[in-house]
Design a protein around this motif. Structure first.
Motif, PDB file in Angstrom:
ATOM      1  N   ASP A  10      32.188  42.924  50.214  1.00 42.70           N
ATOM      2  CA  ASP A  10      32.544  44.020  49.321  1.00 42.70           C
ATOM      3  C   ASP A  10      32.658  43.467  47.908  1.00 42.70           C
ATOM      4  O   ASP A  10      32.651  42.240  47.693  1.00 42.70           O
ATOM      5  N   LEU A  11      32.793  44.343  46.929  1.00 39.22           N
ATOM      6  CA  LEU A  11      32.870  43.943  45.530  1.00 39.22           C
ATOM      7  C   LEU A  11      34.121  43.125  45.226  1.00 39.22           C
ATOM      8  O   LEU A  11      34.069  42.124  44.507  1.00 39.22           O
ATOM      9  N   VAL A  12      35.267  43.556  45.751  1.00 40.49           N
ATOM     10  CA  VAL A  12      36.528  42.888  45.424  1.00 40.49           C
ATOM     11  C   VAL A  12      36.532  41.456  45.937  1.00 40.49           C
ATOM     12  O   VAL A  12      36.971  40.534  45.237  1.00 40.49           O
ATOM     13  N   THR A  13      36.045  41.239  47.138  1.00 42.44           N
ATOM     14  CA  THR A  13      35.994  39.884  47.688  1.00 42.44           C
ATOM     15  C   THR A  13      35.162  38.968  46.797  1.00 42.44           C
ATOM     16  O   THR A  13      35.552  37.818  46.531  1.00 42.44           O
ATOM     17  N   LEU A  14      34.024  39.457  46.312  1.00 44.12           N
ATOM     18  CA  LEU A  14      33.153  38.632  45.477  1.00 44.12           C
ATOM     19  C   LEU A  14      33.809  38.345  44.124  1.00 44.12           C
ATOM     20  O   LEU A  14      33.770  37.209  43.631  1.00 44.12           O
ATOM     21  N   ILE A  15      34.443  39.362  43.529  1.00 44.36           N
ATOM     22  CA  ILE A  15      35.094  39.145  42.239  1.00 44.36           C
ATOM     23  C   ILE A  15      36.249  38.160  42.381  1.00 44.36           C
ATOM     24  O   ILE A  15      36.414  37.255  41.549  1.00 44.36           O
ATOM     25  N   ARG A  16      37.043  38.292  43.420  1.00 48.86           N
ATOM     26  CA  ARG A  16      38.173  37.384  43.607  1.00 48.86           C
ATOM     27  C   ARG A  16      37.707  35.967  43.943  1.00 48.86           C
ATOM     28  O   ARG A  16      38.423  34.989  43.693  1.00 48.86           O
ATOM     29  N   GLN A  17      36.503  35.833  44.474  1.00 44.50           N
ATOM     30  CA  GLN A  17      35.928  34.499  44.652  1.00 44.50           C
ATOM     31  C   GLN A  17      35.679  33.856  43.299  1.00 44.50           C
ATOM     32  O   GLN A  17      35.954  32.658  43.108  1.00 44.50           O
ATOM     33  N   HIS A  18      35.178  34.657  42.333  1.00 42.71           N
ATOM     34  CA  HIS A  18      34.998  34.134  40.974  1.00 42.71           C
ATOM     35  C   HIS A  18      36.353  33.774  40.356  1.00 42.71           C
ATOM     36  O   HIS A  18      36.468  32.759  39.663  1.00 42.71           O
ATOM     37  N   VAL A  19      37.353  34.606  40.606  1.00 43.13           N
ATOM     38  CA  VAL A  19      38.704  34.339  40.076  1.00 43.13           C
ATOM     39  C   VAL A  19      39.231  33.016  40.606  1.00 43.13           C
ATOM     40  O   VAL A  19      39.785  32.203  39.852  1.00 43.13           O
ATOM     41  N   ALA A  20      39.073  32.781  41.885  1.00 45.07           N
ATOM     42  CA  ALA A  20      39.575  31.548  42.486  1.00 45.07           C
ATOM     43  C   ALA A  20      38.811  30.331  41.997  1.00 45.07           C
ATOM     44  O   ALA A  20      39.392  29.257  41.778  1.00 45.07           O
ATOM     45  N   GLY A  21      37.518  30.470  41.802  1.00 41.12           N
ATOM     46  CA  GLY A  21      36.693  29.327  41.436  1.00 41.12           C
ATOM     47  C   GLY A  21      36.684  28.991  39.967  1.00 41.12           C
ATOM     48  O   GLY A  21      36.525  27.826  39.586  1.00 41.12           O
ATOM     49  N   ARG A  22      36.882  29.987  39.092  1.00 37.45           N
ATOM     50  CA  ARG A  22      36.824  29.748  37.652  1.00 37.45           C
ATOM     51  C   ARG A  22      37.764  30.694  36.926  1.00 37.45           C
ATOM     52  O   ARG A  22      37.332  31.550  36.147  1.00 37.45           O
TER      53      ARG A  22
END
Length: 598
Positions: A10-22
């Motif tokens: 889903d969109l939120v999972t992908l965005i929060r992956q960016h948050v965690a990584g950078r």
């Protein structure tokens, strides 16, 4: 595991992956001071965007059940961004819309959207709270929960409970312009967005590190998908600005591209024309556009003359013709359908006579011609057919027809009525197509888009496409302004002859010779298209109605003409004392028979 747009749940999972990584990487910025291009930008990192979105989400979750529709009434800016992603984080359905403003027709449009979506809450800013409350009272919507999202400590990010969306979950309702009727809410799912963005990246060969920027209003699908989501969902950076900042001084857009290393932007044709008209040689000399990789041209028919003139004027600043990307898209397909980069725009010159009979062909000697631009080759974004709108048979290569599309980019339907448009079947038995209402041609693997089916009309056996007539008039008569609307109609007065009605803005320089100009327009239409002009109305600049993306509202102009509500600088024949009754647009049967079959 790591996700990309093809594999993310889903969109939120992908965005929060960016948050965690950078978390400290810039995600989105806004030009708060358009006169200070370098210092007037406020940016949020992914960490800050996440905190703001969680705050909005927590506030919404405490008051509304999952799946509630939330109306977003914001100007362009970071507050809109926080509210939109806050809706996604909360499991709500975002409903972006323009601010209601002070004009009744704008207020009615927003009220129609609110009623159709059955919204439960409205989010806005403190600066626009009074305007939104006045609109709600005037439209009988006092029952709506109206909240100011930019208040300090609006929501507690720690109070957010992660939602559990799936790819099939509805992310937003993207309302159409409503230029020919009430706006319709296009259902857009997480899967629609993720799949379409992935297809666009592949189709336009778009590297991950390219920065995005632009001034398009964020409630518009081209801005929502091509600017905001394309950047944030991919883990990139988007720099936004207010549309009015661009309109008042177009060089601000170009300076923002140059000074902030923006590689990608999207705009309709009129934006490039405005830059041609108003960017001075002195301003041009200070620009460096050599880093501009994708200059998307979408949202209205692409004018090859404007592209060529823009490329020529801005070549000294480093702009390259191959940066242009003529694109075909629509809200019902989550934005992108086809486009091409890495080459100069592919322009074909065709004869107007063959075009009037529904096909592309090289012009005969001395025949009037039209230049049309390819919107690229069909790709994985959508499966495309060009179909005879009367028989539903797929058209041969080179013949005009209605563009039908299907695939994962295509919306499941409209919020209030899925309707038959999303389940069309060709005569050959292929099913699941969306009838776009757009006219186009597939030839040699290229898609050429040629206007709207419902705007095509027949006069004395000649099939006419309004923008062809409008472009021919502007090419032959430089005294005309940049905008006109052509449609069928009768001459004013009882028993007036049926033909073409020309309404067009004129420059100030032409005001001392309006009768001669009107006569010239009538002669040009007769010579180039073989039909009579029943009326000419020459208008002041800005009088032709357009949508927010620059599309001509021809049906609305036609209605105003028949109601006698167009105030012309010059009209021939003169308007009668009493307006004629308006009989409406041609019936569907009349419209579809305007295309000849091979």
């Amino acid at each position: 595991m790591g996700y990309d747009m093809a594999t993310a749940p889903d969109l939120v999972t992908l965005i929060r992956q960016h948050v965690a990584g950078r978390p400290d990487a810039d995600a989105v910025g806004f030009l708060t001071d358009p006169d200070d291009i370098r210092g007037g930008v406020v940016s949020w990192t992914y960490g800050q965007l996440d905190r703001e979105a969680r705050g909005y989400a927590a506030w919404l979750q405490q008051r509304l059940p999952a799946g509630s529709r939330v109306l977003l009434l914001y100007p362009n800016g970071l507050d809109f961004v926080a509210a939109f992603f806050g809706c996604l984080y909360a499991g709500m359905i975002a409903v972006p819309a323009p601010l209601p403003g002070r004009y009744r027709h704008h207020q009615h449009r927003v009220a129609t959207i609110s009623a159709d979506a059955r919204v439960s809450a409205v989010l806005t800013t403190a600066a626009h709270l009074g305007e939104v409350r006045d609109w709600a009272r005037a439209c009988g919507l006092d029952h709506l929960l109206i909240a100011v999202g930019d208040e300090p400590e609006f929501g507690d990010p720690a109070g957010w409970t992660p939602a559990s969306p799936e790819r099939a979950t509805i992310a937003l309702l993207q309302y159409t312009s409503g230029s020919t009727g009430d706006p319709k809410g296009v259902v857009v799912t997480h899967d629609n967005i993720l799949y379409n963005l992935d297809a666009c990246v592949r189709g336009l060969r778009w590297p991950d590190d390219w920065r995005v920027g632009g001034w398009l209003p964020l409630y518009h699908d081209l801005a929502m998908q091509g600017l905001l989501n394309m950047a944030v969902v991919r883990g990139g950076y988007a720099l936004l600005m207010e549309p009015v900042s661009f309109v008042r001084d177009p060089v601000r857009w170009l300076r923002t591209i140059a000074e902030h290393d923006i590689q990608v932007t999207f705009a309709p044709t009129f934006a490039y024309q405005l830059c041609l008209d108003r960017v001075t040689d002195e301003q041009l000399a200070a620009l460096d556009l050599s880093g501009w990789k994708i200059a998307g041209n979408a949202a209205e028919p692409v004018n090859p003359a404007i592209l060529a003139a823009f490329a020529e004027k801005f070549a000294p600043a480093g702009f390259r013709p191959e940066s242009f990307a003529p694109i075909y898209g629509m809200a019902e397909a989550t934005g992108y359908i086809s486009g091409e980069v890495g080459r100069a725009p592919l322009v074909r010159t065709v004869g107007l006579d063959a075009l009037a009979h529904g096909r592309l062909a090289d012009p005969a000697p001395d025949e009037p011609v039209r230049e049309i631009v390819s919107c690229g080759t069909p790709n994985e974004a959508c499966d495309i057919r060009v179909v005879d709108p009367e028989t539903s048979r797929v058209r041969p290569d080179g013949w005009l027809g209605e563009i039908w599309i299907r695939g994962r980019s295509v919306s499941p339907g409209y919020w209030s009525d899925a309707g038959p448009a999303f389940a069309a079947v060709t005569a050959e038995g292929e099913d699941g197509f969306l009838r776009t209402g757009d006219l186009g041609v597939l030839q040699d693997g290229e898609l050429y888009v040629h206007g709207r089916l419902k705007e095509t009309f027949t006069v004395h056996g000649r099939h006419l496409y309004p923008h062809d007539v409008e472009q021919e008039l502007r090419a032959r008569h430089p005294e005309l302004g940049k905008c006109g609307a052509v449609f069928p109609g009768r001459a004013p007065g009882a028993g007036g002859a049926r033909g073409v009605v020309v309404t067009h803005e004129v420059t100030n320089a032409a005001r001392d010779r309006l009768p001669e100009l009107a006569a010239g327009l009538r002669h040009t239409v007769g010579r180039a298209f073989g039909v009579e002009v029943s009326a000419v109305l020459l208008l002041r600049p800005g009088a032709v109605l357009r949508t927010t993306s620059g599309k001509i509202r021809r049906s609305a102009m036609r209605e105003l003409f028949h109601e006698g509500k167009l105030t012309a600088l010059y009209q021939h024949p003169p308007a009668p004392r009493e307006p004629l009754p308006y009989v409406g647009d041609p019936s569907p049967a009349t419209r579809v028979t305007s295309l000849s079959r091979p």
